[in-house]
Scaffold this motif. Structure first.
Motif, short mmCIF file in Angstrom:
data_model
loop_
_atom_site.label_atom_id
_atom_site.label_comp_id
_atom_site.label_asym_id
_atom_site.label_seq_id
_atom_site.Cartn_x
_atom_site.Cartn_y
_atom_site.Cartn_z
N VAL B 152 -2.84 -28.63 -49.13
CA VAL B 152 -2.12 -29.66 -48.39
C VAL B 152 -3.04 -30.85 -48.14
CG1 VAL B 152 -0.99 -30.20 -46.20
CG2 VAL B 152 -0.55 -28.03 -47.32
N GLU B 153 -4.29 -30.54 -47.81
CA GLU B 153 -5.28 -31.60 -47.59
C GLU B 153 -5.37 -32.49 -48.83
OE1 GLU B 153 -7.28 -33.53 -45.21
OE2 GLU B 153 -7.43 -31.48 -44.47
N SER B 154 -5.37 -31.85 -50.00
CA SER B 154 -5.52 -32.66 -51.21
C SER B 154 -4.24 -33.44 -51.49
CB SER B 154 -5.91 -31.78 -52.40
OG SER B 154 -4.78 -31.19 -52.98
N TYR B 155 -3.09 -32.88 -51.13
CA TYR B 155 -1.84 -33.63 -51.29
C TYR B 155 -1.85 -34.85 -50.39
CZ TYR B 155 0.85 -30.49 -54.25
OH TYR B 155 1.31 -29.78 -55.31
N ARG B 175 -2.65 -34.45 -42.17
CA ARG B 175 -2.19 -33.08 -42.38
C ARG B 175 -1.88 -32.49 -41.01
NH1 ARG B 175 -4.39 -27.84 -42.50
NH2 ARG B 175 -6.43 -28.59 -41.89
N ASP B 176 -0.68 -31.95 -40.89
CA ASP B 176 -0.31 -31.31 -39.64
C ASP B 176 0.02 -29.86 -39.98
OD1 ASP B 176 0.50 -30.73 -37.10
OD2 ASP B 176 2.54 -31.47 -37.42
N GLY B 177 -0.94 -28.98 -39.77
CA GLY B 177 -0.75 -27.59 -40.19
C GLY B 177 -0.61 -27.54 -41.69
N GLN B 178 0.51 -27.01 -42.16
CA GLN B 178 0.69 -26.97 -43.61
C GLN B 178 1.75 -27.96 -44.05
OE1 GLN B 178 1.03 -22.84 -44.61
NE2 GLN B 178 -1.15 -22.54 -44.30
N ALA B 179 1.75 -29.10 -43.39
CA ALA B 179 2.67 -30.17 -43.77
C ALA B 179 1.91 -31.48 -43.84
CB ALA B 179 3.80 -30.26 -42.76
N VAL B 180 2.39 -32.38 -44.67
CA VAL B 180 1.80 -33.72 -44.73
C VAL B 180 2.71 -34.63 -43.93
CG1 VAL B 180 1.01 -35.57 -46.23
CG2 VAL B 180 1.00 -33.21 -47.05
N GLU B 181 2.09 -35.39 -43.04
CA GLU B 181 2.89 -36.22 -42.16
C GLU B 181 2.58 -37.69 -42.42
OE1 GLU B 181 3.31 -34.57 -37.98
OE2 GLU B 181 2.58 -36.61 -37.66
N VAL B 182 3.59 -38.49 -42.65
CA VAL B 182 3.39 -39.93 -42.83
C VAL B 182 4.12 -40.65 -41.70
CG1 VAL B 182 3.63 -41.88 -44.41
CG2 VAL B 182 3.44 -39.56 -45.33
N ARG B 183 3.39 -41.43 -40.95
CA ARG B 183 4.05 -42.22 -39.90
C ARG B 183 4.53 -43.53 -40.53
NH1 ARG B 183 0.60 -39.42 -36.98
NH2 ARG B 183 -1.19 -40.66 -37.65
N ALA B 184 5.76 -43.86 -40.23
CA ALA B 184 6.33 -45.06 -40.83
C ALA B 184 6.76 -46.02 -39.73
CB ALA B 184 7.53 -44.69 -41.68
N THR B 336 -10.91 -28.92 -56.15
CA THR B 336 -9.78 -28.00 -55.99
C THR B 336 -9.36 -27.39 -57.31
OG1 THR B 336 -8.27 -29.87 -56.05
CG2 THR B 336 -8.86 -29.03 -53.89
N ASP B 337 -9.59 -28.07 -58.41
CA ASP B 337 -9.18 -27.51 -59.70
C ASP B 337 -9.94 -28.17 -60.84
OD1 ASP B 337 -7.82 -25.83 -61.34
OD2 ASP B 337 -6.00 -27.06 -61.46
N ALA B 338 -10.04 -27.46 -61.94
CA ALA B 338 -10.63 -28.02 -63.16
C ALA B 338 -9.85 -27.46 -64.34
CB ALA B 338 -12.10 -27.62 -63.26
N GLN B 339 -9.30 -28.34 -65.13
CA GLN B 339 -8.49 -27.91 -66.27
C GLN B 339 -8.90 -28.67 -67.53
OE1 GLN B 339 -6.25 -25.55 -66.47
NE2 GLN B 339 -6.21 -25.02 -64.30
N PRO B 340 -8.88 -28.01 -68.67
CA PRO B 340 -9.13 -28.75 -69.91
C PRO B 340 -7.90 -29.58 -70.25
CG PRO B 340 -8.66 -26.47 -70.39
CD PRO B 340 -8.69 -26.58 -68.90
N GLY B 341 -8.11 -30.70 -70.95
CA GLY B 341 -6.96 -31.52 -71.30
C GLY B 341 -7.33 -32.46 -72.43
N PHE B 342 -6.49 -33.46 -72.67
CA PHE B 342 -6.77 -34.43 -73.72
C PHE B 342 -6.64 -35.83 -73.17
CE2 PHE B 342 -5.57 -30.69 -76.08
CZ PHE B 342 -6.57 -30.64 -77.03
N GLU B 343 -7.44 -36.70 -73.64
CA GLU B 343 -7.37 -38.09 -73.24
C GLU B 343 -6.12 -38.70 -73.87
OE1 GLU B 343 -10.46 -41.27 -73.49
OE2 GLU B 343 -8.90 -41.52 -71.95
N ASN B 344 -5.44 -39.55 -73.08
CA ASN B 344 -4.15 -40.08 -73.54
C ASN B 344 -4.24 -40.91 -74.81
OD1 ASN B 344 -2.41 -38.97 -71.79
ND2 ASN B 344 -2.66 -40.58 -70.23
N ALA B 357 -9.28 -34.58 -50.49
CA ALA B 357 -9.26 -35.93 -49.91
C ALA B 357 -10.66 -36.46 -49.64
CB ALA B 357 -8.45 -35.90 -48.62
N LYS B 358 -11.49 -35.61 -49.01
CA LYS B 358 -12.83 -36.05 -48.67
C LYS B 358 -13.62 -36.33 -49.95
CE LYS B 358 -16.96 -34.25 -46.47
NZ LYS B 358 -17.57 -32.92 -46.59
N GLY B 359 -13.47 -35.43 -50.90
CA GLY B 359 -14.18 -35.57 -52.17
C GLY B 359 -13.79 -36.83 -52.89
N SER B 360 -12.49 -37.12 -52.88
CA SER B 360 -12.07 -38.31 -53.64
C SER B 360 -12.58 -39.59 -53.01
CB SER B 360 -10.55 -38.36 -53.81
OG SER B 360 -9.90 -37.70 -52.80
N ARG B 361 -12.66 -39.57 -51.66
CA ARG B 361 -13.18 -40.76 -50.99
C ARG B 361 -14.63 -41.01 -51.39
NH1 ARG B 361 -10.67 -39.41 -46.45
NH2 ARG B 361 -12.51 -38.40 -45.57
#
Lengths: 317, 628
Positions: B152-155, B175-184, B336-344, B357-361
């Motif tokens: 959820v954190e990563s979402y 993140r609020d528990g296991q939900a993502v909260e967006v204030r609008a 959180t994950d590592a997957q093999p893939g192909f460049e577009n 989230a922290k990592g991406s920042r």
């Protein structure tokens, strides 16, 4: 060789009332002890640590107890099992202390006395949540067994037989549990397996007798229900005793050669076998009788048509 | 009336042959062996390694019975423990040049001694449970809530990025528990946020959204996505455990999923719980650090100078030295994950990393400031670091999705992704159950179990043979066939035999004799009522069959319930119990009838059968009358 030379049907059902009263009393006693003393549940159900320690010379249990209690554990049980040189130590689960720490501390203390030569043979740690699950799973298994057997018997025989069989067998199970509660024998997962196996096994007995009841109803049109049941039990009694004798031989063999682990397992089976004979002859059949089993319940119209081999099949006057 | 057609005998013979074949491997015992398996996730054990092991053994003047490649390990079997020890030393010398950085684990093991042709047929001995061979058993509980929190954190981080890309102004994503909260701020924003979630986050579902001034959008992970997250977390933890346990050099570890969130680990032969736990709990760590590009560092890489202060030297997978800064930018915890893939565009193989989230920042900031420089991903296994890859940063990378490309082959991309995943646990675990059984106790349990079955069987056999004469002998043979079939089926299923399993076997035999007693008693009864021998046999088997079926089905119901709800020892008991009921129906009815038919079936004028005394009330009185 021939053990059973029975001339006339034995009037089993004549004493049914007295024996059923005995059954009810035993049952109530078993329930009383279960509620009053409770089962001495093994670590698998309660959570905690069990250690099996082997000594080169038989140790003084009191000093072992003191040594373990000195470590600050509460409600520690120390007892011999198997031989005098094997000691079993049970520690209740502690919050915040891992099992490894528990067993390591205990072994460090016990091993300090080099002359005693204590060696760790087995450690078992089970968390409380696993224990809770096991208890609920055990009850679920019991419920499914009872329901499954009732449905099958109701389908193959008649609901009265299903009810009679299940009541008789629950009576067996409760009495086994009563024994374990009364003597405070350890109720482990293996014993649970034995109890459930007894349930299946003792139904076996009742089924064999009911099978005969059904057959006798078909053949002997003049007998009344009581006579039919007496006849059915009498004609299967030789098989009942021989079969149980053989199974008991196996169970005794486990009791004597199987060691500590199979001790209570075989004990539970022994009680189950003895009460299995009793309950299938007196309890199951008697309940079926009280429920008013009739010829019409078992001999279905299509069965009355007779089989194709019968030359008089379909003949009418 | 008592003859079997040829096809029935054919079935009997085939079943017996198959039974013998699959029971056999259990009698050969075990031979000492040397097992070579990979110590690092990057090292693979294949045919080439098998060849090297075989050569090393031969070079040492030893004679291996067989050197086989079995899944992910090479096993060499020997005559005695003496040769086994010598062979281990030889193999170790040949395969491991540097003891501090061993690519392989060379361990002692016991292997079935059964001949190769049996193994080729798939006939292998039963697997002995820990209570019979000694070892350690752990049950680990995976903290699924933590895995979900992480997801959820990563979402939340991803959503923040997506909203920024779309220029949607919001009052904060959290993140609020296991939900993502967006204030609008207003209803329009709510709709816009909802649209973004619907378009870009198929795994999220908006559960409730308010309108007005302090409107919020609350998104949760869909139930099926939750299951997927949990499933992946469990799988990754199992993979990681595999990698760690390899270090112990345990012969045949069992690492299994149990239920939705538990993992069972069994390590036969291991007695040192403390060490086992240490390794199970150890985290192989992944670190992202910057490569030092200074000239001193370059010199150190070439081996022309010392490693500058504040730097460390590691080698990459090709053996090339890389000097990196000591400062850690990111650790595996943020991955959180590592997957093999192909460049577009170029269709080159890539490895795609997902950061939380922290990592991406942090990653965004670092990449913005260091374009054109190299960044190293270092994996620490057993306290030793290795550079997995050291790509050049081309542009600022935001959003937590990192693509590593370069001159990689598809296999290399796969391996790198695996390595990166292998290092970390998807969710924390704790040990909730633990058992240790000493090896001598295991051996004792085997002999106890064996004796209880053997003596019980002997007692029943003696009684049956005396009481029922020839029919008793046939019943005994049927019982032995029952044991054999039971063992054969258990071996075929590769079921684990435990002490409760042996107990179930003993009980199954006790109960199995019931069918034979039912039949024999019935035949006697028919004879007593004056039936001819042939008719009595036929009627005895036919009438008893209905009873046997009913009583066995009810016992089977109990067995199946045990199987469904039991765990551990109860399950072991139930498996044997259920199979025992099935084999006993076969052997007591079909097989024993076959033997009886073979013996009596062809005799037209059969006067009597050897089934022990058949007492007739009438005959008794007649003889008394004669005596008078």
């Amino acid at each position: 060789m021939e053990f059973f030379r029975i001339r006339r049907d034995i009037p089993f059902m004549r004493h049914a009332l007295v024996l059923n009263a005995v059954s009810v009393i035993t049952f109530v006693l078993a329930v009383f002890f279960l509620l009053h003393r409770g089962l001495h549940l093994s670590v698998e159900f309660t959570g905690g640590t069990v250690m099996e320690v082997n000594y080169t010379q038989s140790p003084d249990l009191e000093s072992v107890r003191k040594a373990v209690a000195g470590l600050g554990f509460q409600d520690v049980q120390v007892q011999n099992f198997g031989t005098a040189r094997d000691v079993m130590i049970r520690l209740p689960a502690q919050k915040g202390v891992s099992s490894a720490q528990q067993s390591e501390r205990v072994m460090a203390t016990l091993g300090a006395d080099k002359a005693a030569g204590a060696t760790l043979r087995r450690v078992e740690f089970v968390g409380p949540q696993v224990g809770e699950e096991l208890a609920t799973d055990g009850l679920k298994a019991l419920a499914v067994v009872v329901a499954g057997i009732m449905i099958y018997l109701a389908f193959r025989f008649e609901w009265k037989f299903a009810v009679a069989t299940v009541l008789a067998n629950l009576h067996d199970v409760v009495i086994i549990l009563g024994f374990f509660a009364f003597f405070q024998w350890e109720f482990s997962l293996a014993v649970l397996a034995a109890v459930l196996a007894v349930l299946g096994y003792s139904v076996n007995e009742s089924v064999v007798i009911f099978d005969r009841v059904r057959e006798t109803f078909r053949r002997q049109r003049k007998m009344d229900t009581e006579a039919v049941i007496n006849h059915a039990i009498t004609s299967t009694i030789s098989r009942t005793i021989i079969t149980h004798g053989s199974t008991q031989m196996m169970v005794l063999s486990m009791f004597f050669f199987g060691g500590a682990t199979l001790h209570y397992f075989s004990l539970a089976l022994t009680i189950g076998i003895l009460f299995g004979i009793y309950s299938s002859c007196f309890v199951a059949a008697a309940i079926a009788m009280w429920l008013g089993v009739k010829r019409e319940d078992l001999v279905k119209p299509q069965a009355a048509k007779g089989d194709a081999k019968d030359p008089n099949n379909g003949a009418q006057v | 009336m008592n003859r079997y057609p040829v096809w029935k005998y054919t079935i009997l013979v085939i079943v017996l042959l198959v039974g013998v074949l699959y029971t056999l491997p259990n009698f050969f015992g075990e031979a000492p062996a040397v097992q070579v398996s990979s110590a690092k996730s990057a090292v693979k054990v294949d045919e080439a390694v098998r060849e090297r092991v075989a050569q090393a053994v031969k070079a040492a003047g030893l004679n291996a019975d067989a050197v086989t490649l079995d899944g992910s390990s090479v096993r060499a079997r020997f005559e005695n423990t003496d040769e086994q020890l010598k062979a281990r030393d030889a193999v170790q010398r040949a395969l491991i040049p540097d003891a501090n950085d061993a690519p392989y684990v060379v361990a002692l093991n016991l292997l079935s001694r059964s001949p190769a042709w049996l193994t080729k047929l798939g006939a292998v001995p039963m697997y002995l449970g820990l209570d019979l061979r000694g070892g350690v058993h752990f049950m680990l509980q995976v903290d699924m809530n933590a895995a979900l929190d992480k997801k959820v954190e990563s979402y939340a981080g991803d959503l923040r990025g997506a909203l920024r890309d779309k220029n949607i102004r919001h009052g904060g994503v959290s993140r609020d528990g296991q939900a993502v909260e967006v204030r609008a701020r207003d209803a329009a924003t709510v709709t816009a946020v909802k649209n973004v979630i619907a378009d870009q986050f198929p795994d999220l579902v908006v559960s409730d959204a308010g309108d007005g001034e302090s409107a919020r959008v609350v998104a949760r992970i869909k139930p099926e996505a939750v299951r997927k997250v949990q499933d992946q977390a469990l799988k990754q933890n199992i993979t990681t455990l595999h990698n760690r346990i390899n270090e112990l050099g345990v012969a045949e570890p069992v690492i299994q999923q149990q239920g939705a969130d538990r993992i069972v680990v069994q390590l036969p032969g291991v007695q040192d719980t403390a060490k086992a736990k240490d390794i199970l709990g150890r985290t192989a760590t992944l670190e992202v650090r910057m490569v030092d590009e200074s000239s001193e560092a370059r010199a150190a890489e070439r081996g022309a100078g010392s490693v500058p202060f504040g730097d460390e030297k590691y080698s990459d997978r090709g053996g090339q030295a890389v000097v990196v800064k000591k400062q850690v930018i990111l650790t595996g915890e943020n991955l959180t994950d590592a997957q093999p893939g192909f460049e577009n565009q170029t269709q080159q193989p890539t490895v795609n990393l997902t950061l939380d989230a922290k990592g991406s920042r942090i990653f965004r900031d670092i990449t913005r400031d260091n374009i054109g420089k190299r960044m190293a991903i270092v994996l620490f296994e057993k306290g030793k670091g290795e550079v997995v890859t050291a790509p050049v940063i081309r542009s600022e990378i935001g959003g937590g999705r990192v693509q590593i490309s370069g001159s990689m082959s598809t296999t290399e991309a796969n391996d790198t992704a695996l390595l990166l995943r292998a290092g970390s646990l998807a969710a924390p675990m704790e040990i909730i159950e633990e058992r240790t059984i000493g090896p001598s106790l295991g051996a004792e349990n085997i002999s106890r179990g064996f004796h209880s079955v053997a003596w019980g069987l002997a007692a029943i056999a003696v009684f049956m043979c005396i009481y029922y004469a020839l029919f008793g002998v046939i019943s005994t043979i049927a019982l032995l066939v029952n044991v054999m079939l039971l063992v054969a089926i258990l071996s075929m299923l590769q079921a684990t035999l435990t002490l409760p399993g042996i107990a179930a076997m003993a009980l199954a035999l006790g109960v199995a004799i019931d069918s034979n007693v039912l039949i024999n008693e019935r035949i006697r009864e028919e004879l007593r009522n004056g039936a001819s021998p042939q008719a009595a046999i036929a009627a005895g088997y036919d009438r008893a069959w209905a009873t046997i079926l009913d009583s066995n089905v009810t016992t089977l119901i109990a067995g199946l319930a045990l199987l469904a709800f039991g765990s551990g020892p109860v399950r072991g008991f139930a498996v044997v119990h259920c199979i025992g009921i099935l084999t006993s129906m076969f052997s007591a009815v079909f097989f024993s009838r076959g033997l009886v038919n073979l013996w009596y079936g062809r005799r037209k004028k059969l006067k009597s059968v050897a089934i022990g005394t058949v007492w007739r009330p009438g005959a008794d009185e007649a003889s008394r009358a004669v005596a008078k």
